[in-house]
Write a protein that holds these residues in place. Sequence first.
Motif, short mmCIF file in Angstrom:
data_model
loop_
_atom_site.label_atom_id
_atom_site.label_comp_id
_atom_site.label_asym_id
_atom_site.label_seq_id
_atom_site.Cartn_x
_atom_site.Cartn_y
_atom_site.Cartn_z
N TRP A 20 0.83 -1.21 0.00
CA TRP A 20 0.00 0.00 0.00
C TRP A 20 0.87 1.26 0.00
O TRP A 20 0.64 2.18 -0.78
CB TRP A 20 -0.89 0.00 1.24
N ASN A 21 1.83 1.31 0.92
CA ASN A 21 2.65 2.52 1.05
C ASN A 21 3.42 2.84 -0.23
O ASN A 21 3.56 4.00 -0.61
CB ASN A 21 3.61 2.39 2.23
N HIS A 22 3.91 1.80 -0.89
CA HIS A 22 4.64 2.05 -2.14
C HIS A 22 3.69 2.36 -3.29
O HIS A 22 4.04 3.14 -4.18
CB HIS A 22 5.56 0.87 -2.45
N THR A 23 2.52 1.78 -3.28
CA THR A 23 1.54 2.12 -4.30
C THR A 23 1.10 3.58 -4.16
O THR A 23 0.91 4.28 -5.16
CB THR A 23 0.31 1.20 -4.18
N PHE A 24 0.99 4.03 -2.93
CA PHE A 24 0.56 5.40 -2.66
C PHE A 24 1.70 6.40 -2.69
O PHE A 24 1.51 7.58 -2.37
CB PHE A 24 -0.15 5.49 -1.30
N HIS A 25 2.91 5.99 -3.06
CA HIS A 25 4.05 6.92 -3.10
C HIS A 25 3.73 8.15 -3.95
O HIS A 25 4.18 9.25 -3.64
CB HIS A 25 5.28 6.21 -3.68
N ILE A 26 2.97 7.96 -5.00
CA ILE A 26 2.63 9.09 -5.87
C ILE A 26 1.81 10.13 -5.13
O ILE A 26 1.84 11.32 -5.45
CB ILE A 26 1.90 8.60 -7.13
N ILE A 27 1.07 9.70 -4.09
CA ILE A 27 0.30 10.66 -3.29
C ILE A 27 1.25 11.62 -2.57
O ILE A 27 0.96 12.82 -2.43
CB ILE A 27 -0.59 9.93 -2.27
N LYS A 28 2.39 11.12 -2.12
CA LYS A 28 3.38 12.00 -1.49
C LYS A 28 3.83 13.07 -2.48
O LYS A 28 3.88 14.27 -2.15
CB LYS A 28 4.60 11.19 -1.03
N SER A 29 4.17 12.63 -3.69
CA SER A 29 4.64 13.56 -4.72
C SER A 29 3.58 14.58 -5.07
O SER A 29 3.84 15.79 -5.15
CB SER A 29 5.05 12.79 -5.97
#
Length: 359
Positions: A20-29
């Motif tokens: 989940w956290n790596h899939t959502f990495h784009i949310i950080k960006s």
Amino acid sequence: MELVSGETIDELLQAQTHIWNHTFHIIKSMSLRYALQLGIPDVINSHGKPMTLSELVAALPVHPTKTHHLYRLMRLLVHLGFFAMQKVADNHFQEGYLLTPVSLLLLQDNPSISRPFVALVLDPILIETNNCMSTWFQNDDPNPFVTVFGEPIWEHASHEASVNHLINRTMASDSFLIGRAVLVKCKGVFQGLNSLVDVAGGTGNMAKAIVDAFPDLKCTVLDLPHVVADLQGSKNLNFLGGDMFKAVPPADAILLKWTLHDWRDEECVKILKNCKEALVTRNDKQGGKVIIIDMVVGDQDDDDKFTETKLLFDIEGMSCLVGKQRNEKEWANLFFSAGFSKYKINPVLGPRALIEVYP
């Protein structure tokens, strides 16, 4: 063997969270991008003290009905280290937002701003390029950028002013910061030099930092004609339109900042050979040197954050360039193939190193 059991369930839940956290990495960006588009760092900076959520909403182009949504965005950005929280002086029951050392690099009036880099990497052009990566793996194009746009990024930038502007601003802002870092961390590499050529030096911020510190050093910035066409030099700094694959002007030292990772090995060897030919024999009867600022993958002293940065840069480069981030063995192979005899790596610039290469 049963995949989900009492013995494995905790491990599987951890694995799911990791995915989940790596899939959502784009949310950080994208959350960082939203903050810059709304002007949040500059508004908090102008406030001069901890800024409450209501004050922030009032100062931003945010509709009042979106107050709670802004709170949710800021909660993530605080967690990621872009902002901090502190009690408000006249109301200890309330907290306000403050800048951190990270968000200081995002201010509009900071000459070493990282905003252009964020804008470049998250521009729809590069997002679209990354979206095409799996298609590219199945064809023989040199990189996904060519798959999408039909030409290399440098050719694209030569006739697309907005792309050229993004690239030049990114390189200029990075050069301002790394130029000062080099002079703090390894100023001695420039001492005793009479002349320097900054190859692919862009708009000259790196060169300006060097000549400001060494006013007797004559520095030439070499870059493509469309990059340096409107740039003005000074007494000890001049700009020259040219092609590093054809020739490099003679000097005591040649600087290659964040350049060689753009190119294939054979192209790097060609650039390095041109640099070697450009080195003049100095009064001490020794040849000059090439100074490289770039990443070295696999450095034993790297922490996990630097390692991840280098690997991410490598994949981002794979999307739009033809080069790669190299380990020490790969760097050494380039140097010796170009006819150099020795090199020295100084890993003192965060994820980047300063490498001195000698004939």
